[in-house]
Design a protein around this motif. Structure first.
Motif, PDB file in Angstrom:
ATOM      1  N   LEU A  70       0.808  -1.225   0.000  1.00 50.78           N
ATOM      2  CA  LEU A  70       0.000   0.000   0.000  1.00 50.78           C
ATOM      3  C   LEU A  70       0.843   1.279   0.000  1.00 50.78           C
ATOM      4  CD1 LEU A  70      -2.709  -1.102   2.559  1.00 50.78           C
ATOM      5  CD2 LEU A  70      -2.984  -0.894   0.101  1.00 50.78           C
ATOM      6  N   ALA A  71       2.016   1.237   0.617  1.00 44.11           N
ATOM      7  CA  ALA A  71       2.835   2.464   0.649  1.00 44.11           C
ATOM      8  C   ALA A  71       4.278   2.092   0.964  1.00 44.11           C
ATOM      9  CB  ALA A  71       2.259   3.448   1.676  1.00 44.11           C
ATOM     10  N   CYS A  72       4.988   3.016   1.632  1.00 51.36           N
ATOM     11  CA  CYS A  72       6.438   2.845   1.837  1.00 51.36           C
ATOM     12  C   CYS A  72       6.797   1.529   2.533  1.00 51.36           C
ATOM     13  CB  CYS A  72       7.024   4.030   2.598  1.00 51.36           C
ATOM     14  SG  CYS A  72       5.859   5.234   3.212  1.00 51.36           S
TER      15      CYS A  72
ATOM     16  N   SER B 166       0.796  -3.687   4.289  1.00 51.00           N
ATOM     17  CA  SER B 166       2.069  -2.965   4.389  1.00 51.00           C
ATOM     18  C   SER B 166       1.880  -1.547   3.859  1.00 51.00           C
ATOM     19  CB  SER B 166       3.136  -3.701   3.584  1.00 51.00           C
ATOM     20  OG  SER B 166       2.687  -3.908   2.261  1.00 51.00           O
ATOM     21  N   GLY B 167       1.438  -0.666   4.717  1.00 45.91           N
ATOM     22  CA  GLY B 167       1.338   0.733   4.294  1.00 45.91           C
ATOM     23  C   GLY B 167       0.107   1.433   4.820  1.00 45.91           C
ATOM     24  N   THR B 168      -0.059   2.660   4.364  1.00 44.45           N
ATOM     25  CA  THR B 168      -1.155   3.507   4.820  1.00 44.45           C
ATOM     26  C   THR B 168      -2.485   2.973   4.288  1.00 44.45           C
ATOM     27  OG1 THR B 168       0.430   5.265   4.411  1.00 44.45           O
ATOM     28  CG2 THR B 168      -1.791   5.942   5.032  1.00 44.45           C
ATOM     29  N   VAL B 169      -3.450   2.821   5.184  1.00 46.86           N
ATOM     30  CA  VAL B 169      -4.764   2.319   4.755  1.00 46.86           C
ATOM     31  C   VAL B 169      -5.675   3.528   4.541  1.00 46.86           C
ATOM     32  CG1 VAL B 169      -6.686   0.816   5.366  1.00 46.86           C
ATOM     33  CG2 VAL B 169      -4.380   0.238   6.119  1.00 46.86           C
TER      34      VAL B 169
ATOM     35  N   GLY C 162       3.646  -2.033  10.326  1.00 49.72           N
ATOM     36  CA  GLY C 162       3.951  -0.608  10.448  1.00 49.72           C
ATOM     37  C   GLY C 162       2.886   0.197  11.161  1.00 49.72           C
ATOM     38  N   ALA C 163       3.272   1.431  11.494  1.00 48.41           N
ATOM     39  CA  ALA C 163       2.403   2.320  12.278  1.00 48.41           C
ATOM     40  C   ALA C 163       1.105   2.634  11.533  1.00 48.41           C
ATOM     41  CB  ALA C 163       3.160   3.600  12.595  1.00 48.41           C
ATOM     42  N   CYS C 164       1.182   2.805  10.215  1.00 47.05           N
ATOM     43  CA  CYS C 164      -0.025   3.178   9.462  1.00 47.05           C
ATOM     44  C   CYS C 164      -1.077   2.073   9.510  1.00 47.05           C
ATOM     45  CB  CYS C 164       0.331   3.448   8.000  1.00 47.05           C
ATOM     46  SG  CYS C 164       1.099   5.040   7.745  1.00 47.05           S
TER      47      CYS C 164
ATOM     48  N   GLY D 138      -0.802   5.716  11.938  1.00 49.01           N
ATOM     49  CA  GLY D 138       0.561   6.243  11.807  1.00 49.01           C
ATOM     50  C   GLY D 138       0.603   7.756  11.732  1.00 49.01           C
ATOM     51  N   PRO D 139       1.556   8.321  11.003  1.00 48.69           N
ATOM     52  CA  PRO D 139       1.694   9.779  10.945  1.00 48.69           C
ATOM     53  C   PRO D 139       0.494  10.460  10.282  1.00 48.69           C
ATOM     54  CG  PRO D 139       3.317   8.691   9.530  1.00 48.69           C
ATOM     55  CD  PRO D 139       2.602   7.617  10.261  1.00 48.69           C
ATOM     56  N   PHE D 140      -0.350   9.684   9.618  1.00 44.20           N
ATOM     57  CA  PHE D 140      -1.500  10.285   8.908  1.00 44.20           C
ATOM     58  C   PHE D 140      -2.814  10.068   9.650  1.00 44.20           C
ATOM     59  CE2 PHE D 140       1.556   8.476   5.829  1.00 44.20           C
ATOM     60  CZ  PHE D 140       2.140   9.670   5.443  1.00 44.20           C
TER      61      PHE D 140
HETATM   62  S1  SF4 Z   1       4.280   3.308   8.717  1.00 47.24           S
HETATM   63 FE1  SF4 Z   1       5.711   4.844   7.925  1.00 47.24          FE
HETATM   64  S2  SF4 Z   1       6.866   3.762   6.351  1.00 47.24           S
HETATM   65 FE2  SF4 Z   1       5.026   2.533   6.750  1.00 47.24          FE
HETATM   66  S3  SF4 Z   1       3.527   3.248   5.241  1.00 47.24           S
HETATM   67 FE3  SF4 Z   1       3.234   4.455   7.089  1.00 47.24          FE
HETATM   68  S4  SF4 Z   1       4.464   6.290   6.736  1.00 47.24           S
HETATM   69 FE4  SF4 Z   1       5.178   4.744   5.287  1.00 47.24          FE
END
Ligand code: SF4
Length: 221
Positions: free
Chosen positions: A44-46, A82-85, A110-112, A117-119
């Motif tokens: 899904l993202a990084c 794996s990534g931002t949902v 991951g946090a997302c 996560g950060p979003f």
């Molecule tokens: S947890 Fe960090 S690295 Fe993983 S998708 Fe989210 S922003 Fe990207």
């Protein structure tokens, strides 16, 4: 292999050791499952880049029997989120999950995927995939390293080792219910919450009509 499968409490004659195993159905089922997990090939993202790294020769999750990443949900038994949902993606993720055959597992990488996560505060992002799917293992980090993913996958294997065919949901008498696919309107709507949303909306409307009713003028003395 025989050491992993042997059940303690049974004595195997020395001449048969290494050739014969005495085990339980649970143990042999779990051993087969945990040693041949096929993850679905999607990202899904990084975090997906780290997942790709975990499949390459340096980290090589083929060592755990997980090298066959399948591009079709019908042939996969592990979804690595794996990534931002995003809210736009969530209906597709749930649909893919429903298309996977049982037994199936979900790893929030991951946090997302674990909590936004950060979003997290973003209008377009879901606060974790576990709002809709049953997550088995959460992997912290932004992004988690390939080693962290491997550690999460080993944790999943340990979880599978503890399962019993008597209690897992895919062997129960009731058919397993598909997860309702969320609806994307002005915001994401969980079909399981529709009755609650309806009740809340009706209450709000009733309150609004009460407050906007014209007030009777008071007659002067
Ligand atoms: S947890 Fe960090 S690295 Fe993983 S998708 Fe989210 S922003 Fe990207």
């Amino acid at each position: 292999m025989s050491e992993q499968l042997n059940n303690s409490g049974y004595e195997i004659p020395p001449e048969l050791q290494g050739q014969v195993s005495i085990t339980t159905l649970d143990k042999i089922y779990n051993w087969g499952r945990r040693s041949s997990i096929w993850p679905m090939m999607f990202g899904l993202a990084c975090c997906a880049i780290e997942m790709i790294c975990a499949a390459t020769s340096r980290y090589d999750f083929a060592r755990f029997g997980m090298e066959i990443m399948r591009p079709s949900p019908r042939q996969a038994d592990l979804m690595i989120v794996s990534g931002t949902v995003t809210k736009k993606m969530l209906p597709q993720i749930v649909r893919l999950y429903n298309q996977m055959p049982e037994p199936k597992y979900v790893v929030a990488m991951g946090a997302c995927a674990s909590g936004g996560g950060p979003f997290k505060e973003g209008y377009n992002v879901a606060s974790g995939v576990d709002e809709f799917l049953p997550v088995d293992v959460y992997i912290p980090g932004c992004p988690p390293t390939p080693q962290a993913l491997l550690n999460g996958l080993i944790a999943l294997q340990k979880k599978i080792d503890q399962e019993s065919i008597k209690s897992v949901r895919w062997y129960s008498k009731q058919p397993d219910q598909a997860v309702p696919v969320p609806l994307l309107g002005p915001d994401l709507i969980d079909p399981r919450q529709v009755a609650k949303i309806k009740e809340y909306t009706q209450q709000k409307l009733a309150q609004e009509t009460q407050t906007t009713e014209p007030v009777e003028p008071v007659a002067e003395a």
